[in-house]
Scaffold this motif. Structure first.
Motif, short mmCIF file in Angstrom:
data_model
loop_
_atom_site.label_atom_id
_atom_site.label_comp_id
_atom_site.label_asym_id
_atom_site.label_seq_id
_atom_site.Cartn_x
_atom_site.Cartn_y
_atom_site.Cartn_z
N ARG A 117 -28.44 -13.79 11.82
CA ARG A 117 -28.44 -14.67 12.99
C ARG A 117 -28.43 -13.90 14.31
O ARG A 117 -28.79 -14.45 15.34
CB ARG A 117 -27.24 -15.64 12.94
N ARG A 118 -28.03 -12.64 14.27
CA ARG A 118 -27.99 -11.92 15.55
C ARG A 118 -29.40 -11.52 15.99
O ARG A 118 -29.63 -11.23 17.15
CB ARG A 118 -27.06 -10.71 15.47
N LEU A 119 -30.32 -11.47 15.04
CA LEU A 119 -31.70 -11.19 15.43
C LEU A 119 -32.33 -12.47 15.95
O LEU A 119 -32.11 -13.55 15.41
CB LEU A 119 -32.50 -10.71 14.22
N ALA A 120 -33.12 -12.34 17.00
CA ALA A 120 -33.77 -13.53 17.56
C ALA A 120 -34.82 -14.04 16.57
O ALA A 120 -35.44 -13.27 15.85
CB ALA A 120 -34.44 -13.17 18.87
N ALA A 121 -34.94 -15.36 16.53
CA ALA A 121 -36.00 -15.95 15.72
C ALA A 121 -37.30 -15.86 16.51
O ALA A 121 -37.31 -16.05 17.72
CB ALA A 121 -35.68 -17.39 15.40
N SER A 122 -38.38 -15.51 15.81
CA SER A 122 -39.67 -15.51 16.50
C SER A 122 -40.02 -16.94 16.89
O SER A 122 -39.80 -17.86 16.10
CB SER A 122 -40.75 -14.95 15.58
N PRO A 123 -40.56 -17.14 18.09
CA PRO A 123 -40.93 -18.50 18.47
C PRO A 123 -42.14 -19.02 17.69
O PRO A 123 -42.48 -20.19 17.77
CB PRO A 123 -41.26 -18.38 19.97
N MET A 124 -42.78 -18.14 16.93
CA MET A 124 -43.94 -18.57 16.15
C MET A 124 -43.48 -19.56 15.08
O MET A 124 -42.53 -19.29 14.36
CB MET A 124 -44.57 -17.34 15.48
N LEU B 154 -38.46 -12.30 9.66
CA LEU B 154 -38.84 -11.10 8.92
C LEU B 154 -37.70 -10.65 8.01
O LEU B 154 -37.91 -10.30 6.85
CB LEU B 154 -39.21 -9.97 9.88
N LEU B 155 -36.50 -10.68 8.55
CA LEU B 155 -35.35 -10.24 7.77
C LEU B 155 -35.15 -11.14 6.53
O LEU B 155 -34.91 -10.66 5.43
CB LEU B 155 -34.10 -10.26 8.66
N VAL C 26 -46.94 -21.87 -0.09
CA VAL C 26 -46.75 -23.26 -0.53
C VAL C 26 -45.95 -23.29 -1.83
O VAL C 26 -45.11 -24.16 -2.04
CB VAL C 26 -48.12 -23.96 -0.74
N TYR C 27 -46.19 -22.30 -2.70
CA TYR C 27 -45.60 -22.34 -4.04
C TYR C 27 -44.31 -21.52 -4.18
O TYR C 27 -43.58 -21.69 -5.14
CB TYR C 27 -46.63 -21.88 -5.07
N CYS C 28 -44.05 -20.64 -3.24
CA CYS C 28 -42.85 -19.80 -3.33
C CYS C 28 -41.60 -20.68 -3.28
O CYS C 28 -41.48 -21.53 -2.41
CB CYS C 28 -42.83 -18.81 -2.17
N PRO C 29 -40.65 -20.47 -4.19
CA PRO C 29 -39.44 -21.30 -4.17
C PRO C 29 -38.65 -21.15 -2.85
O PRO C 29 -37.87 -22.03 -2.52
CB PRO C 29 -38.62 -20.77 -5.34
N PHE C 30 -38.87 -20.03 -2.16
CA PHE C 30 -38.17 -19.82 -0.89
C PHE C 30 -39.08 -20.04 0.31
O PHE C 30 -38.65 -19.90 1.45
CB PHE C 30 -37.58 -18.41 -0.81
N GLY C 31 -40.34 -20.32 0.05
CA GLY C 31 -41.28 -20.49 1.16
C GLY C 31 -41.48 -19.22 1.95
O GLY C 31 -41.64 -19.25 3.17
N ILE C 32 -41.47 -18.09 1.27
CA ILE C 32 -41.66 -16.82 1.98
C ILE C 32 -43.11 -16.69 2.43
O ILE C 32 -44.04 -16.94 1.67
CB ILE C 32 -41.26 -15.62 1.07
N ASP C 33 -43.26 -16.32 3.71
CA ASP C 33 -44.59 -16.16 4.28
C ASP C 33 -45.01 -14.71 4.15
O ASP C 33 -44.65 -13.86 4.96
CB ASP C 33 -44.55 -16.59 5.76
N ILE C 34 -45.77 -14.43 3.10
CA ILE C 34 -46.21 -13.05 2.85
C ILE C 34 -47.02 -12.53 4.04
O ILE C 34 -46.92 -11.36 4.41
CB ILE C 34 -47.05 -12.98 1.55
N THR C 35 -47.81 -13.40 4.67
CA THR C 35 -48.67 -12.91 5.76
C THR C 35 -47.84 -12.45 6.96
O THR C 35 -48.29 -11.64 7.76
CB THR C 35 -49.68 -13.97 6.24
#
Lengths: 433, 234, 80
Positions: B32-39, A24-25, A108-117
């Motif tokens: 990096r200090r935030l956990a990555a979601s396992p999804m 998310l970050l 698929v098209y985002c240069p960073f592969g950001i998942d908007i959903t």
């Protein structure tokens, strides 16, 4: 600053905070607002409205995040147009989160592969906490949970419904012993259909012809809790099937032609419900492709003469990983198969996903935003559009009417049944129905 | 060195580099200090092993999909980053001599290559800026976007000014950087006497500001892109 | 048939697959006054179990379910 917050604001910001994780970050902080995603989105392309640019849908969350969580955003909010969590913001969040089909084509098209959903998932979680959700989705989710809680009340009704289908099943398979078992312990396969004969009977024909050791689930595979964005409820809806599969001791849970249902069971629910399934989850095409390969069902490759094209449901294809199995089946039964362009992970969303189909108020919106899909279908010259997702089929039916496409929208299983050769004791062609 | 030059092209450079390095470290730590979601959020089909690594690198450096949906923007973005990389490598020469063969080649081509890249940067930055005044990019943009573009333009324009017009020998710049490294910043006589000294100081000033803001801005995508593109392919 | 009910709104949901019958009724029930009755005819057998589950969560009352060939007719009273 905190002191000025009202209780509901605290609560919603708490939801946002609770949803923070590494992905998310990244997605909040890396977007450069280049806007490339707009060109990948069928909704923006069809409407030209800036609020439907994928990154703009997420930008609302980003601006709230700047206002309440990022140090620099709190220091200089104007640098990011950081905004307050007020009624207006809730309205905007609602518009953004619940008019997206969740197709993830932009990813698929985002240069960073950001998942908007992934960002919209947080927006939805906040809206769920605020009780500001599409009524229909909430209603269907609650009804599904209720069905799971009180299954004993509904068991007889379900049995009655299923038994009513068996005479037709016997006629079409020519097998006097053909049946639709429900809740049979020790079966190898648990088939999870949709609530409706159209999703049960054709699959039952194939399972019977192939001599599969199967049983039908008492629950429908669709999961409106997922569209609602209420992962806690979505997990409860899914858990109905998980418990049933465990109780019956099946090896394989086979999900019917339904995009999001497959994704939920295959890729999402184990994380939501923090468990490891003691069974395999597969899409209906995996066993069907096996039957064809092993010769357990025979097909007549000439029975479907018209040109067929295939629409990759977003949740089954780019978000689910099923691309080739349905194609293998169609190629085996249709002489004239034509791909859409683009296809597979680059396929255009039909505009029906994300629970939009279940919201009557969005029908006009769906008709307009399906334009690219309609054009894509028209370009193939196909008469039959096969697609293994109920939401897609309902949407394509709408597009067929609105854009006068003159197509027949079909489930892949229906075509397979049409082409299946009924042998020996099996008297009639399975196709006639 | 006059006082202004000393503070801006001397002391402030140390501050800027320190903020840059520590800021990036802080930013990485925050992630990096935030956990990555396992999804697993990856898109299918999912490449494996070497193909996956290759794909992530290609996604990050070339982002070929973007060219399919918006070719002009892709071209501008690609050229911009390529030129940025070139200019970055060119500036590395200030830190010391490259192996002799490269040193000679680079020295010969510096004016043409550096000038070309500098012009590419100005043109693409202008394009990025202008498109943000047009809908729908306008509504998508926040002040940070304009600020960064203007800051970058400032750095590049002053750099181009020096590259294309200033008759300061390369050795003089190198001497200045060496003095910075030795913690005794000073301008040699060629720079001190040059009418382009102010241009150099402004160039360094804007670069300092950019370095200071960079770790806290969206420009951290130069690191983050590898991470998010990794998520997409997993 | 069931003349015992005064129907305020009649919905023909034949041919619609689940969940659309439930969605339509959920939307249309607001068009009748509280205490009013909606008659809905569906053909999707899934409706047999889905309508009662829906009624239970929304608080509306299914007064009667009739079957006539493929048609399934529900009489639903708006409770709130």
């Amino acid at each position: 600053m905190k002191g000025e917050l009202k209780e509901w604001q605290e609560k919603l910001l708490g939801v946002m905070k609770g949803r923070r994780n590494r992905q998310l970050l990244y997605y909040l902080e890396l977007c450069t607002r280049c806007g490339l995603c707009k060109d990948a989105c069928h909704i923006y392309r069809a409407t030209g409205r800036v609020e439907f640019v994928p990154s703009h849908r997420a930008e609302i969350l980003r601006r709230l995040y700047r206002r309440y969580f990022s140090p620099l955003g709190r220091l200089i909010p104007s640098l990011y147009e950081a905004r307050e969590l007020d009624e207006r913001a809730l309205e905007d969040l609602y518009e953004a989160a619940y008019t997206c089909t969740g197709c993830r084509r932009c990813m698929v098209y985002c240069p960073f592969g950001i998942d908007i959903t992934w960002l919209l998932g947080v927006e939805k979680a906040m809206l769920v906490a605020a009780g500001k959700v599409p009524e229909e989705l909430a209603m269907l989710t609650d009804a599904a949970i209720e069905k799971g809680n009180s299954i004993d009340l509904y068991r007889d009704l379900l049995q009655e419904q299923i038994k009513g289908l068996e005479p037709e099943l016997r006629e079409r398979t020519g097998m006097p012993g053909a049946s639709i078992p429900i809740g049979r312990k020790g079966a190898r396969v648990l088939y999870v259909a949709l609530a409706g004969a159209h999703s049960i009977l054709p699959a039952a024909i194939i399972f019977n012809l192939a001599g599969e050791d199967w049983t039908l689930s008492m629950f429908e595979s669709s999961n409106y809790g997922y569209f609602l964005g209420d992962t806690e409820k979505a997990a409860r809806v899914a858990e109905r099937i998980v418990s049933e599969a465990k109780a019956l001791g099946v090896e394989e849970v086979v999900i019917t032609e339904c995009g999001h249902a497959y994704r939920v069971m295959k890729h999402l629910d184990e994380v939501w419900s923090k468990q490891k399934f003691p069974f395999r989850v597969s899409s209906i095409f995996e066993p069907f492709a096996r039957y064809l390969k092993e010769g357990r069902i025979k097909v007549d490759p000439d029975r479907i003469a018209e040109r067929v094209t295939y629409h990759d449901p977003c949740q089954l294809g780019r978000n689910g990983g099923i691309f080739e199995e349905p194609r293998a089946i169609i190629r085996a039964i249709a002489r004239d198969f034509r791909e859409m362009n683009p296809n597979r992970e680059k396929n255009w969303c039909c505009g029906g996903g994300g629970g939009l189909v279940a919201q009557p108020d969005l029908e006009e919106f769906r008709a307009v935003t399906g334009r690219l899909k309609a054009e894509q279908i028209a370009a193939t010259g196909a008469k039959i559009v096969a697609t293994p997702c109920e939401n897609c089929r309902l949407q394509l039916d709408l597009l067929n009417q609105r854009y006068h496409l003159g197509i027949q929208v079909s489930a892949v299983t229906d075509l397979l049944v049409q082409a299946a050769v009924v042998e020996k004791g099996q008297k009639k062609a399975a196709a006639l129905g | 060195m006059d006082a202004f030059s000393f503070w801006v092209a001397g002391v402030m450079v140390y501050v800027a580099v320190a903020v840059l390095v520590l800021g990036l470290a802080w930013r990485l730590y925050q992630w990096r200090r935030l956990a990555a979601s396992p999804m697993r959020l990856g898109i299918f089909p999912k490449p494996r092993g070497g193909a996956k690594a290759l794909r992530i690198v290609a996604d990050t450096l070339v982002f070929p999909q973007a060219a399919e949906v918006n070719a002009p923007l892709w071209l501008a973005v690609f050229l911009f980053h390529l030129a940025l990389l070139g200019v970055f490598v060119g500036h590395l020469r200030l830190l010391g001599r490259f192996p002799e063969f490269l040193e000679v080649k680079m020295s010969e081509s510096a004016h043409l290559a550096g000038g070309t890249m500098g012009i590419v940067l100005v043109v693409t930055l202008f394009y990025f800026l202008i498109r943000r005044f047009k809908s729908p990019s306008k509504e998508l943009s926040v002040p940070e976007d304009y600020l960064l573009l203007i800051l970058l333009l400032g750095v590049v324009v002053m750099g181009d000014h020096l590259r294309l017009f200033a008759e300061i020998p390369f050795s003089a710049y190198r001497q200045y950087v060496a003095s910075l490294l030795a913690l005794r910043p000073e301008f040699g006589p060629e720079i001190a006497a040059s009418p382009y000294k102010t241009a150099l100081v402004v160039h360094v000033l804007l670069a300092n500001l950019l370095f200071i803001y960079l770790p806290f801005s969206k420009l951290v995508h130069f690191i983050g892109a590898f991470l998010t593109n990794g998520i997409r392919r997993s | 048939m069931a003349d015992e009910f005064k129907v305020d709104l009649s919905l023909d949901l034949r041919g619609l697959a689940c969940p659309l019958p439930v969605v339509r009724v959920g939307k249309s029930i607001k068009d009748v006054p509280v205490g009013g009755i909606v008659e809905a005819i569906a053909t999707d057998p899934g409706a047999l179990a889905d309508f009662p589950a829906w009624a239970k969560t929304t608080g509306h009352e299914i007064l009667k379910t009739e079957r006539n060939g493929a048609d399934i007719k529900f009489y639903i009273r708006r409770v709130k």
